[in-house]
Design an enzyme around this catalytic site. Sequence first.
Site, PDB file in Angstrom:
ATOM      1  N   TYR A 174     -55.088  18.188 -79.426  1.00 19.87           N
ATOM      2  CA  TYR A 174     -53.898  18.816 -80.017  1.00 19.87           C
ATOM      3  C   TYR A 174     -52.605  18.307 -79.394  1.00 19.87           C
ATOM      4  CZ  TYR A 174     -50.628  22.428 -81.494  1.00 19.87           C
ATOM      5  OH  TYR A 174     -49.546  23.086 -82.019  1.00 19.87           O
ATOM      6  N   LYS A 178     -49.502  15.932 -81.244  1.00 18.41           N
ATOM      7  CA  LYS A 178     -48.103  16.297 -81.489  1.00 18.41           C
ATOM      8  C   LYS A 178     -47.157  15.217 -80.934  1.00 18.41           C
ATOM      9  CE  LYS A 178     -48.804  20.108 -83.765  1.00 18.41           C
ATOM     10  NZ  LYS A 178     -48.374  20.283 -85.172  1.00 18.41           N
TER      11      LYS A 178
HETATM   12  P1  NAP Z   1     -52.506  28.805 -87.930  1.00 19.29           P
HETATM   13  O1  NAP Z   1     -52.178  30.238 -88.118  1.00 19.29           O
HETATM   14  O2  NAP Z   1     -53.866  28.433 -87.452  1.00 19.29           O
HETATM   15  O3  NAP Z   1     -52.174  28.057 -89.282  1.00 19.29           O
HETATM   16  C1  NAP Z   1     -52.521  26.734 -89.497  1.00 19.29           C
HETATM   17  C2  NAP Z   1     -52.534  26.482 -90.983  1.00 19.29           C
HETATM   18  O4  NAP Z   1     -52.893  25.115 -91.211  1.00 19.29           O
HETATM   19  C3  NAP Z   1     -53.574  27.345 -91.725  1.00 19.29           C
HETATM   20  O5  NAP Z   1     -53.029  27.770 -92.938  1.00 19.29           O
HETATM   21  C4  NAP Z   1     -54.701  26.365 -91.962  1.00 19.29           C
HETATM   22  O6  NAP Z   1     -55.508  26.677 -93.083  1.00 19.29           O
HETATM   23  C5  NAP Z   1     -53.899  25.107 -92.200  1.00 19.29           C
HETATM   24  N1  NAP Z   1     -54.705  23.897 -92.170  1.00 19.29           N
HETATM   25  C6  NAP Z   1     -55.559  23.481 -91.212  1.00 19.29           C
HETATM   26  N2  NAP Z   1     -56.160  22.351 -91.590  1.00 19.29           N
HETATM   27  C7  NAP Z   1     -55.664  22.039 -92.818  1.00 19.29           C
HETATM   28  C8  NAP Z   1     -55.902  21.007 -93.737  1.00 19.29           C
HETATM   29  N3  NAP Z   1     -56.787  20.022 -93.500  1.00 19.29           N
HETATM   30  N4  NAP Z   1     -55.204  20.994 -94.898  1.00 19.29           N
HETATM   31  C9  NAP Z   1     -54.320  21.983 -95.167  1.00 19.29           C
HETATM   32  N5  NAP Z   1     -54.087  23.013 -94.365  1.00 19.29           N
HETATM   33  C10 NAP Z   1     -54.757  23.038 -93.193  1.00 19.29           C
HETATM   34  O7  NAP Z   1     -51.520  28.134 -86.875  1.00 19.29           O
HETATM   35  P2  NAP Z   1     -49.932  28.217 -86.668  1.00 19.29           P
HETATM   36  O8  NAP Z   1     -49.712  28.553 -85.271  1.00 19.29           O
HETATM   37  O9  NAP Z   1     -49.316  29.015 -87.744  1.00 19.29           O
HETATM   38  O10 NAP Z   1     -49.552  26.680 -86.834  1.00 19.29           O
HETATM   39  C11 NAP Z   1     -48.521  26.233 -87.721  1.00 19.29           C
HETATM   40  C12 NAP Z   1     -47.846  25.032 -87.105  1.00 19.29           C
HETATM   41  O11 NAP Z   1     -47.137  25.438 -85.922  1.00 19.29           O
HETATM   42  C13 NAP Z   1     -48.807  23.939 -86.647  1.00 19.29           C
HETATM   43  O12 NAP Z   1     -48.254  22.671 -86.940  1.00 19.29           O
HETATM   44  C14 NAP Z   1     -48.877  24.134 -85.150  1.00 19.29           C
HETATM   45  O13 NAP Z   1     -49.237  22.960 -84.480  1.00 19.29           O
HETATM   46  C15 NAP Z   1     -47.449  24.534 -84.870  1.00 19.29           C
HETATM   47  N6  NAP Z   1     -47.250  25.192 -83.579  1.00 19.29           N
HETATM   48  C16 NAP Z   1     -47.783  26.400 -83.338  1.00 19.29           C
HETATM   49  C17 NAP Z   1     -47.566  27.001 -82.110  1.00 19.29           C
HETATM   50  C18 NAP Z   1     -48.133  28.346 -81.777  1.00 19.29           C
HETATM   51  O14 NAP Z   1     -47.953  28.786 -80.629  1.00 19.29           O
HETATM   52  N7  NAP Z   1     -48.789  29.028 -82.711  1.00 19.29           N
HETATM   53  C19 NAP Z   1     -46.791  26.356 -81.113  1.00 19.29           C
HETATM   54  C20 NAP Z   1     -46.257  25.105 -81.410  1.00 19.29           C
HETATM   55  C21 NAP Z   1     -46.500  24.537 -82.642  1.00 19.29           C
HETATM   56  P3  NAP Z   1     -56.778  27.685 -93.001  1.00 19.29           P
HETATM   57  O15 NAP Z   1     -56.211  29.072 -93.030  1.00 19.29           O
HETATM   58  O16 NAP Z   1     -57.558  27.324 -94.188  1.00 19.29           O
HETATM   59  O17 NAP Z   1     -57.478  27.390 -91.697  1.00 19.29           O
END
Ligand code: NAP
Length: 252
Positions: A174, A178
Amino acid sequence: MTGTKRIALVTGANQGIGLQIATDLAASGLTVLLASRNLDRGKAAAQKIEGDVHPLQLDVTDEASIRAAAAHVDEQFGRLDILINNAAISRASGEEAETMQDYIQRSRATLIPVAEVRTIWETNVFGVLAVTQAFVPLLRKSEAASIVNVSSNLGSLTLLSSDSPYRAVFNPGYGASKTALNAITVAFAIDLEAEGIKVNAVTPGFTATALNNYEGTETVQQGAAEAVRVALLGSDGPTGTFTASTNQTQPW
Ligand code: NAP
């Protein structure tokens, strides 16, 4: 072809930060294409949102799905104004919960399986590359096109080279995906600069979502805020930036 209402597509928008970005953009009066790899999950999510929201099947690792989604948007809307590359995974294993502590330990550079790294990069890096390439022709039809890549502070080599808490979590899966996403953001910003298409990266901060077993300390509203702010900037907004909320420059 639709009228003047701006059209935004958010990948991985059925839950977490993506769902909140879709919610906030719809509340701002945009037409939102709520993309999800599982259409039923996307439809269920779209029903929870007020505004002009359209579920769209889009698996960022599936070329046929990407092609079909772009063709559908072309047919239904004729253009795209804002692409938000939000979809990502932190691990290859399915949906079972794993504590952050277990995840950090088993994902260290000396331990993480190469196959898992490939799977993560397939979504977080090559998925963004493929989706962006597929939608650039539709973004070119916009008068003020913008691409927002949802990255992470974990991708910042500068932060990781300092006395940063992110060091403990960085891994070739991961974290490094990024870093690669940041590089791809800069590459698209350079390539599209002459055409006026803005390409920026944002970091949400440590947000409670499925990605981290809901151990994040910020809300999805906080996590979505910077992506939404950058998405709503007009044609005189910046390009090639990496920011956290609110408009704090992050080092690459
Ligand atoms: P999340 O709740 O796990 O959401 C991730 C989303 O991506 C889900 O809707 C998932 O779908 C979808 N996804 C995964 N694989 C996919 C694919 N092959 N095609 C289309 N959709 C797909 O995580 P989140 O925290 O909201 O993450 C959103 C963004 O924020 C990401 O880019 C993550 O790296 C970034 N981010 C998050 C954090 C944090 O602390 N949460 C920090 C920094 C950056 P499903 O529901 O079907 O699994």
